[in-house]
Design a protein around this motif. Structure first.
Motif, mmCIF file in Angstrom:
data_model
loop_
_atom_site.group_PDB
_atom_site.id
_atom_site.type_symbol
_atom_site.label_atom_id
_atom_site.label_comp_id
_atom_site.label_asym_id
_atom_site.label_seq_id
_atom_site.Cartn_x
_atom_site.Cartn_y
_atom_site.Cartn_z
ATOM 1 N N TYR A 88 -15.416 -16.346 13.944
ATOM 2 C CA TYR A 88 -16.534 -16.969 14.512
ATOM 3 C C TYR A 88 -16.671 -18.374 14.059
ATOM 4 N N ASP A 89 -16.363 -18.582 12.738
ATOM 5 C CA ASP A 89 -16.545 -19.928 12.070
ATOM 6 C C ASP A 89 -15.693 -21.167 12.673
ATOM 7 N N SER A 90 -14.646 -20.515 13.204
ATOM 8 C CA SER A 90 -13.785 -21.612 13.784
ATOM 9 C C SER A 90 -13.920 -21.811 15.157
ATOM 10 N N ILE A 91 -14.930 -21.321 16.070
ATOM 11 C CA ILE A 91 -15.080 -21.479 17.319
ATOM 12 C C ILE A 91 -15.805 -23.031 17.595
ATOM 13 N N LYS A 92 -15.017 -23.993 18.206
ATOM 14 C CA LYS A 92 -15.464 -25.344 18.491
ATOM 15 C C LYS A 92 -16.424 -25.244 19.943
ATOM 16 N N LYS A 93 -15.929 -24.590 20.684
ATOM 17 C CA LYS A 93 -16.585 -24.723 22.123
ATOM 18 C C LYS A 93 -16.450 -23.371 22.823
ATOM 19 N N PHE A 94 -17.408 -23.021 23.665
ATOM 20 C CA PHE A 94 -17.712 -21.877 24.160
ATOM 21 C C PHE A 94 -18.381 -21.983 25.431
ATOM 22 N N ARG A 95 -17.357 -21.249 26.589
ATOM 23 C CA ARG A 95 -17.658 -21.659 28.035
ATOM 24 C C ARG A 95 -17.661 -20.378 28.857
ATOM 25 N N ILE A 96 -18.459 -20.248 29.908
ATOM 26 C CA ILE A 96 -18.085 -19.296 30.592
ATOM 27 C C ILE A 96 -17.856 -19.815 32.077
ATOM 28 N N GLU A 97 -16.843 -19.364 32.629
ATOM 29 C CA GLU A 97 -16.646 -20.017 33.975
ATOM 30 C C GLU A 97 -15.556 -19.002 34.873
ATOM 31 N N LYS A 98 -15.767 -18.845 36.099
ATOM 32 C CA LYS A 98 -15.187 -17.904 37.108
ATOM 33 C C LYS A 98 -14.901 -16.461 36.357
ATOM 34 N N GLY A 99 -15.615 -15.905 35.838
ATOM 35 C CA GLY A 99 -15.649 -14.501 35.313
ATOM 36 C C GLY A 99 -14.913 -14.219 34.231
ATOM 37 N N HIS A 100 -14.632 -15.543 33.274
ATOM 38 C CA HIS A 100 -13.996 -15.492 32.250
ATOM 39 C C HIS A 100 -14.912 -16.045 30.933
ATOM 40 N N ALA A 101 -14.686 -15.833 29.630
ATOM 41 C CA ALA A 101 -15.194 -16.457 28.471
ATOM 42 C C ALA A 101 -13.974 -17.398 28.166
ATOM 43 N N PHE A 102 -14.209 -18.594 27.836
ATOM 44 C CA PHE A 102 -13.090 -19.606 27.296
ATOM 45 C C PHE A 102 -13.655 -19.867 25.981
ATOM 46 N N ILE A 103 -12.724 -19.689 24.724
ATOM 47 C CA ILE A 103 -13.150 -20.072 23.691
ATOM 48 C C ILE A 103 -12.228 -21.024 22.858
ATOM 49 N N THR A 104 -12.553 -22.085 22.854
ATOM 50 C CA THR A 104 -11.767 -23.149 22.217
ATOM 51 C C THR A 104 -11.889 -23.084 20.602
ATOM 52 N N LEU A 105 -11.008 -23.018 20.030
ATOM 53 C CA LEU A 105 -10.938 -22.926 18.315
ATOM 54 C C LEU A 105 -10.922 -24.402 17.941
ATOM 55 N N ASP A 106 -11.179 -24.485 16.403
ATOM 56 C CA ASP A 106 -10.971 -25.938 15.784
ATOM 57 C C ASP A 106 -9.554 -26.594 16.128
ATOM 58 N N ASP A 107 -8.612 -25.745 16.301
ATOM 59 C CA ASP A 107 -7.223 -26.216 16.351
ATOM 60 C C ASP A 107 -6.915 -26.542 17.902
ATOM 61 N N ASP A 108 -7.866 -26.455 18.479
ATOM 62 C CA ASP A 108 -7.816 -26.746 20.048
ATOM 63 C C ASP A 108 -7.095 -25.543 20.919
#
Ligand code: SF4
Ligand code: SF4
Ligand code: SF4
Length: 353
Positions: free
Chosen positions: A59-79
């Motif tokens: 959890y601590d490495s999550i940079k960005k969180f977005r929900i779009e078109k039926g999916h969760a997109f999780i961007t981490l610190d390393d992109d």
């Protein structure tokens, strides 16, 4: 300045806006403007964190969180980006979200969300005249660029609003069989609601909301208890100590108990509104909502319409663990922008200032 002198804008989910609307209707409150977010569902912080271990995501490495078109997109610190189907996350959705019918924050003054709008724009629903003046002036003063929604885009929003209601209708009926049917019972009059509320206290709140998974963890009960008997931990409100005999505050103002006629949210679409449009921020805030809420708060502070915004931030030492705070500092407001996808007791912030 004491909290009673502040003019606060609350920015929150439809369920929490419902509590704010009840408080505004009956109590003297610093809440002056309700900015509601579109919300399809929300995740349990602890279950979601646990679920992410399956993807080796800390959890601590999550940079960005977005929900779009039926999916969760999780961007981490390393992109790197991990894509998780929303269907898979059903098991971590909070129980109370399965009995929720409000997608577009029908009791807000202004509702904002991404559904229906083009890239970099947000859909904005204006629900009363004061809100209309605010948005008109903000556009005139070049805070925003506006664009109308097409009938097709409005249709998408209506369809999703109806889908949320339809999907949860059966759960609501089941819920109301198991507990006092407070949640969506609309047959009783406002006078009857008043008399039911006058007979109810924390025990009724516990039996009919908290213990049956209907609590939205808004913190209104904790904020309004005159004797500070209610404490909210990560999962639910608890009471310590004995209630005074004549108190009904927690039951009355909970967003999941009886709701007055004019605050109903059980209509089939997006509720009453004066205008709907899409807006793009003319500032360069990079946030999940395209910066529209951040820019709106800036406009409200610049023009002394509010003195503080109640925003939800994440803890520095516990990433994505949301908490609410009051602030007029634009740096803090920018830092807190974007959805957190996990709830927290927002009204706590009003009691802490
Ligand atoms: S109950 Fe859940 S789905 Fe409904 S508004 Fe609140 S967080 Fe969103
Ligand atoms: S004192 Fe009132 S608000 Fe506090 S827990 Fe008891 S009934 Fe609820
Ligand atoms: S029980 Fe308290 S925290 Fe839960 S929804 Fe009701 S007022 Fe909010």
């Amino acid at each position: 300045m004491s909290i009673s002198d502040e003019k606060v804008a609350i920015i929150s989910t439809p369920c929490q806006i419902q509590a704010a609307a009840k408080i505004q209707k009956f109590l003297d409150t610093p809440i002056k403007l309700k900015i509601g977010l579109f919300c399809m569902e929300n995740f349990s912080y602890s279950y979601f964190k646990e679920h992410l271990k399956k993807y080796n995501i800390d959890y601590d490495s999550i940079k960005k969180f977005r929900i779009e078109k039926g999916h969760a997109f999780i961007t981490l610190d390393d992109d790197s980006i991990t894509k998780i189907p929303l269907g898979e996350l059903k098991s971590v959705v909070r129980k109370n979200c399965h009995i929720c019918m409000d997608l577009t924050s029908q009791n807000a003054d202004i509702s904002v969300g991404s559904i229906g709008s083009d890239d970099n724009y947000s859909t904005v629903i204006i629900r009363n005249l004061d809100a209309q003046h605010i948005i008109d002036d903000a556009i005139k003063q070049n805070y925003f660029t506006s664009k109308p929604l097409t009938q097709k885009q409005i249709g998408i929003l209506n369809k999703l609003s109806q889908k949320k209601k339809h999907d949860n209708q059966e759960n609501i009926e089941d819920h109301e069989l198991r507990s006092k049917p407070v949640l969506y019972t609309r047959e009783i009059s406002d006078n009857e609601i008043l008399s039911q509320n006058m007979e109810s206290n924390f025990t009724d709140l516990k039996d009919n909301v908290i213990d049956v998974g209907a609590c939205v963890l808004c913190g209104a009960c904790e904020y309004l208890c005159p004797d500070n008997l209610i404490i909210i931990d990560d999962t639910k409100p608890r009471k310590q100590g004995k209630c005074r005999d004549d108190c009904h505050m927690c039951f009355t103002f909970c967003p999941r108990t009886y709701t007055p006629e004019d605050l109903k949210v059980d209509c089939d679409d997006m509720g009453n509104y004066l205008n709907i449009m899409t807006l793009k921020s003319n500032d360069n805030y990079i946030t999940q909502d395209g910066g529209v809420i951040t820019t709106l708060i800036k406009y409200l502070l610049d023009h002394d319409i509010i003195t503080k915004a109640m925003v939800v931030d994440k803890k520095d030492d516990n990433a994505w663990k949301p908490y609410a705070k009051l602030t007029d500092d634009m740096d803090e407001i920018i830092k807190s922008a974007g959805s957190k996808y996990s709830v927290c007791p927002v009204f706590k912030a009003l009691g802490e200032d």
